[in-house]
Design an enzyme around this catalytic site. Structure first.
Site, PDB file in Angstrom:
ATOM      1  N   ASN A 142       0.876  -1.176   0.000  1.00  0.00           N
ATOM      2  CA  ASN A 142       0.000   0.000   0.000  1.00  0.00           C
ATOM      3  C   ASN A 142       0.912   1.225   0.000  1.00  0.00           C
ATOM      4  O   ASN A 142       1.486   1.595   1.017  1.00  0.00           O
ATOM      5  CB  ASN A 142      -0.881  -0.031   1.251  1.00  0.00           C
ATOM      6  CG  ASN A 142      -1.862   1.122   1.293  1.00  0.00           C
ATOM      7  OD1 ASN A 142      -1.846   1.999   0.416  1.00  0.00           O
ATOM      8  ND2 ASN A 142      -2.702   1.133   2.311  1.00  0.00           N
TER       9      ASN A 142
ATOM     10  N   HIS B 227     -13.081   2.253   0.064  1.00  0.00           N
ATOM     11  CA  HIS B 227     -13.043   1.187   1.085  1.00  0.00           C
ATOM     12  C   HIS B 227     -13.725  -0.073   0.556  1.00  0.00           C
ATOM     13  O   HIS B 227     -14.181  -0.916   1.338  1.00  0.00           O
ATOM     14  CB  HIS B 227     -13.771   1.580   2.398  1.00  0.00           C
ATOM     15  CG  HIS B 227     -13.115   2.674   3.181  1.00  0.00           C
ATOM     16  ND1 HIS B 227     -13.842   3.520   3.994  1.00  0.00           N
ATOM     17  CD2 HIS B 227     -11.816   3.033   3.293  1.00  0.00           C
ATOM     18  CE1 HIS B 227     -13.009   4.374   4.571  1.00  0.00           C
ATOM     19  NE2 HIS B 227     -11.774   4.100   4.160  1.00  0.00           N
TER      20      HIS B 227
ATOM     21  N   GLY C 126     -13.271   3.819  10.540  1.00  0.00           N
ATOM     22  CA  GLY C 126     -11.874   3.963  10.951  1.00  0.00           C
ATOM     23  C   GLY C 126     -11.589   5.446  11.038  1.00  0.00           C
ATOM     24  O   GLY C 126     -12.506   6.233  11.323  1.00  0.00           O
ATOM     25  N   ASN C 127     -10.355   5.848  10.785  1.00  0.00           N
ATOM     26  CA  ASN C 127     -10.094   7.282  10.719  1.00  0.00           C
ATOM     27  C   ASN C 127     -10.843   7.853   9.500  1.00  0.00           C
ATOM     28  O   ASN C 127     -11.500   8.878   9.592  1.00  0.00           O
ATOM     29  CB  ASN C 127      -8.589   7.526  10.634  1.00  0.00           C
ATOM     30  CG  ASN C 127      -8.262   8.955  10.968  1.00  0.00           C
ATOM     31  OD1 ASN C 127      -8.917   9.584  11.815  1.00  0.00           O
ATOM     32  ND2 ASN C 127      -7.276   9.509  10.291  1.00  0.00           N
TER      33      ASN C 127
ATOM     34  N   ASP D 165      -8.908  10.787  17.548  1.00  0.00           N
ATOM     35  CA  ASP D 165      -8.860   9.411  18.058  1.00  0.00           C
ATOM     36  C   ASP D 165      -9.964   9.247  19.099  1.00  0.00           C
ATOM     37  O   ASP D 165     -10.013   9.980  20.094  1.00  0.00           O
ATOM     38  CB  ASP D 165      -7.490   9.140  18.676  1.00  0.00           C
ATOM     39  CG  ASP D 165      -7.320   7.664  19.029  1.00  0.00           C
ATOM     40  OD1 ASP D 165      -8.231   7.093  19.665  1.00  0.00           O
ATOM     41  OD2 ASP D 165      -6.282   7.090  18.667  1.00  0.00           O
TER      42      ASP D 165
ATOM     43  N   GLY E 194     -15.162   0.839  14.601  1.00  0.00           N
ATOM     44  CA  GLY E 194     -16.241  -0.158  14.579  1.00  0.00           C
ATOM     45  C   GLY E 194     -15.898  -1.422  15.351  1.00  0.00           C
ATOM     46  O   GLY E 194     -16.754  -2.014  16.011  1.00  0.00           O
TER      47      GLY E 194
ATOM     48  N   GLU F 145      -8.053  -5.928   5.031  1.00  0.00           N
ATOM     49  CA  GLU F 145      -7.923  -5.528   3.629  1.00  0.00           C
ATOM     50  C   GLU F 145      -6.724  -6.198   2.963  1.00  0.00           C
ATOM     51  O   GLU F 145      -6.775  -6.516   1.778  1.00  0.00           O
ATOM     52  CB  GLU F 145      -7.821  -3.997   3.543  1.00  0.00           C
ATOM     53  CG  GLU F 145      -9.151  -3.334   3.844  1.00  0.00           C
ATOM     54  CD  GLU F 145      -9.058  -1.833   4.039  1.00  0.00           C
ATOM     55  OE1 GLU F 145      -8.736  -1.410   5.157  1.00  0.00           O
ATOM     56  OE2 GLU F 145      -9.308  -1.093   3.082  1.00  0.00           O
TER      57      GLU F 145
HETATM   58  P1  AMP Z   1      -8.379   2.705  11.297  1.00  0.00           P
HETATM   59  O1  AMP Z   1      -8.352   3.865  10.345  1.00  0.00           O
HETATM   60  O2  AMP Z   1      -9.326   1.623  10.893  1.00  0.00           O
HETATM   61  O3  AMP Z   1      -7.009   2.185  11.645  1.00  0.00           O
HETATM   62  O4  AMP Z   1      -8.977   3.285  12.669  1.00  0.00           O
HETATM   63  C1  AMP Z   1      -8.265   4.212  13.452  1.00  0.00           C
HETATM   64  C2  AMP Z   1      -9.190   4.792  14.511  1.00  0.00           C
HETATM   65  O5  AMP Z   1      -9.763   3.739  15.291  1.00  0.00           O
HETATM   66  C3  AMP Z   1      -8.479   5.650  15.559  1.00  0.00           C
HETATM   67  O6  AMP Z   1      -8.366   6.993  15.123  1.00  0.00           O
HETATM   68  C4  AMP Z   1      -9.405   5.570  16.750  1.00  0.00           C
HETATM   69  O7  AMP Z   1     -10.407   6.573  16.673  1.00  0.00           O
HETATM   70  C5  AMP Z   1     -10.084   4.218  16.578  1.00  0.00           C
HETATM   71  N1  AMP Z   1      -9.648   3.224  17.565  1.00  0.00           N
HETATM   72  C6  AMP Z   1      -8.594   2.405  17.488  1.00  0.00           C
HETATM   73  N2  AMP Z   1      -8.514   1.629  18.597  1.00  0.00           N
HETATM   74  C7  AMP Z   1      -9.541   1.988  19.382  1.00  0.00           C
HETATM   75  C8  AMP Z   1     -10.019   1.566  20.671  1.00  0.00           C
HETATM   76  N3  AMP Z   1      -9.406   0.603  21.356  1.00  0.00           N
HETATM   77  N4  AMP Z   1     -11.128   2.173  21.148  1.00  0.00           N
HETATM   78  C9  AMP Z   1     -11.753   3.137  20.451  1.00  0.00           C
HETATM   79  N5  AMP Z   1     -11.355   3.569  19.250  1.00  0.00           N
HETATM   80  C10 AMP Z   1     -10.271   3.001  18.719  1.00  0.00           C
END
Ligand code: AMP
Length: 416
Positions: A27, A197, A227-228, A299, A349, A401
């Site tokens: 990626n 996505h 996610g973010n 976050d 999620g 992914e």
């Molecule tokens: P992703 O883009 O799928 O990697 O998701 C990242 C986001 O997931 C982070 O910015 C957090 O807001 C959220 N996240 C990750 N771990 C946790 C957790 N243990 N509890 C709540 N939110 C989380």
């Protein structure tokens, strides 16, 4: 967890692969390269890592294999140097790519435009087509192409497969993919909804069917990739019929740093009356908005702490996020008519029980509820979090992914 059986610093990789080999998934971003060596059959990541801050003096390289993490800091000039550094680490700390029998390199490509509805075996024409789509994804596609080009040079003996984030949504009906914009302008400039996505939405909706032991063609699903970046999709019988992201990943849900839906006239207003340039507005909407813009924090773990401490902006940000999410759930109920499964996935999620509970609160009349005990905590495995009595199952299904890309690459080069 050590995914590879073996002892010592360099476990043998033979036993992990058998005759099936592995896939190197790449990626490539504008200043980073992330990679994973995946066993497409067992599904485990054999090794993974990333190169960050490419082109700067303090580039960072991390490589993880068999539970051991190797980190390096120092200048990595460009994507070619980044991939050479990665291959050197495979040589140095393992796994040996020869032993791992890499059968394909799978490349994540963000925008496939209206051209790619399926993964594509990379040749010069495919590279050219991805370049031609670049005006639709000026940050992402050129970086993806750079990754593909250097990987083809350094690993010339294996097939390279491009897997597109938009491909799963090429099935959207015209009514969902068309903006109500002047037809000629839209056609000339490729302005329509593509969705993103897609690899995740496809993987999760397929996984739901396998986990439940029900035919994909029988299931209507809402997939919430939070996610973010965040997106929702409506999937009827395995076919995507709606999704929240549009021509770019900016449309739809409130995200970590993106606005999601916004009145387009806001852009005109900011340009005309606030004197902001197009680039400044682009930066504002994509990188300084969403949860970060509302609360200074994107976050959710930190956002919850702020809410608990009584921070009003954080509380409002949470409410805005949940409100938007619920609007999309409601809309997709109407799109699908009947919903069998709502599946939560990605960082928020999979981990955030408060978001899941708030998204589904008060929907009992629509046959949707979350059981507090089942919902508790992070989920590493597919889990049903709704009570037994609801007609709609609410689930958490971890996305993967890289595995999806690896399996699509194998399916293309060696169809069963
Ligand atoms: P992703 O883009 O799928 O990697 O998701 C990242 C986001 O997931 C982070 O910015 C957090 O807001 C959220 N996240 C990750 N771990 C946790 C957790 N243990 N509890 C709540 N939110 C989380």
């Amino acid at each position: 967890m050590n995914p590879v059986p073996g002892v010592g610093d360099r476990p043998s990789t033979h036993s992990a692969f058998g005759a099936h080999g592995s896939v190197l998934v790449i990626n490539s971003g504008s200043s980073s390269v992330k990679y994973q060596l995946v066993n497409p059959v067992g599904g485990e990541a054999i090794a993974s890592g990333l190169v960050e801050r490419i082109g700067e003096s303090d580039s960072y390289v991390r490589h993880t294999f068999a539970g051991n993490r190797t980190e390096r800091t120092g200048p990595v000039a460009d994507h070619g140097a980044a991939l050479r550094a990665v291959l050197a680490l495979f040589d140095e700390v393992g796994p040996d790519l020869g032993e791992a029998q890499v059968v394909a390199v799978g490349h994540r490509v963000v925008h496939g435009g209206a051209v790619f509805a399926e993964p594509a075996l990379v040749d010069d024409d495919v590279v050219h087509a991805i370049e031609e789509i670049s005006p639709l994804a000026p940050l992402h596609n050129p970086a993806n192409v750079r990754g593909i080009q250097v990987a083809r040079e350094l690993l010339p003996d294996v097939p390279h497969v491009a897997v597109f984030d938009t491909a799963f949504f090429q099935t959207l009906p015209d009514a969902a993919s068309t903006y109500a914009l002047d037809r000629e302008v839209a056609e000339k400039h490729g302005v329509r909804r593509y969705g993103f996505h897609g690899t995740s939405h496809q993987y999760v909706s397929g996984k739901v069917s396998r986990v439940l032991g029900r035919r994909l063609s029988d299931l209507n699903q809402i997939v919430l990739h939070l996610g973010n970046g965040a997106s929702a999709s409506a999937v009827r019988g395995g076919v995507a019929v709606e999704t929240s992201m549009g021509m770019t990943p900016l449309e739809g849900l409130v995200m970590g740093t993106r606005t999601g839906d916004i009145d387009p006239a806001v852009i005109v207003h900011l340009h005309r009356n606030a004197g902001m340039s197009v680039d400044q507005i682009d930066d504002l909407l994509n990188r300084r908005s969403g949860l970060k813009g509302l609360a200074g924090q994107n976050d959710f773990r930190e956002l919850h702490k702020l809410v608990e401490a009584g921070d009003e902006a954080a509380k409002k940000a949470f409410d805005v996020y949940i409100h938007r999410l619920r609007k999309y759930i409601g809309a997709y109920l109407a799109v699908l008519g009947r919903v069998d499964v709502i599946a939560f996935t990605a960082g928020v999620g999979e981990n955030d029980a408060l978001v899941r509970a708030a998204a589904c609160a008060g929907l009992e009349g629509l046959g949707i509820a979350v059981d507090p005990a089942r919902n508790e905590g992070s989920k590493k495995e597919p889990t049903i979090i709704s009570p037994d009595w609801t007609p709609t199952l609410v689930m958490v299904v971890p996305t993967n992914e890289e595995l999806a890309i690896a399996r699509q690459a194998v399916a293309l080069i060696a169809p069963e």
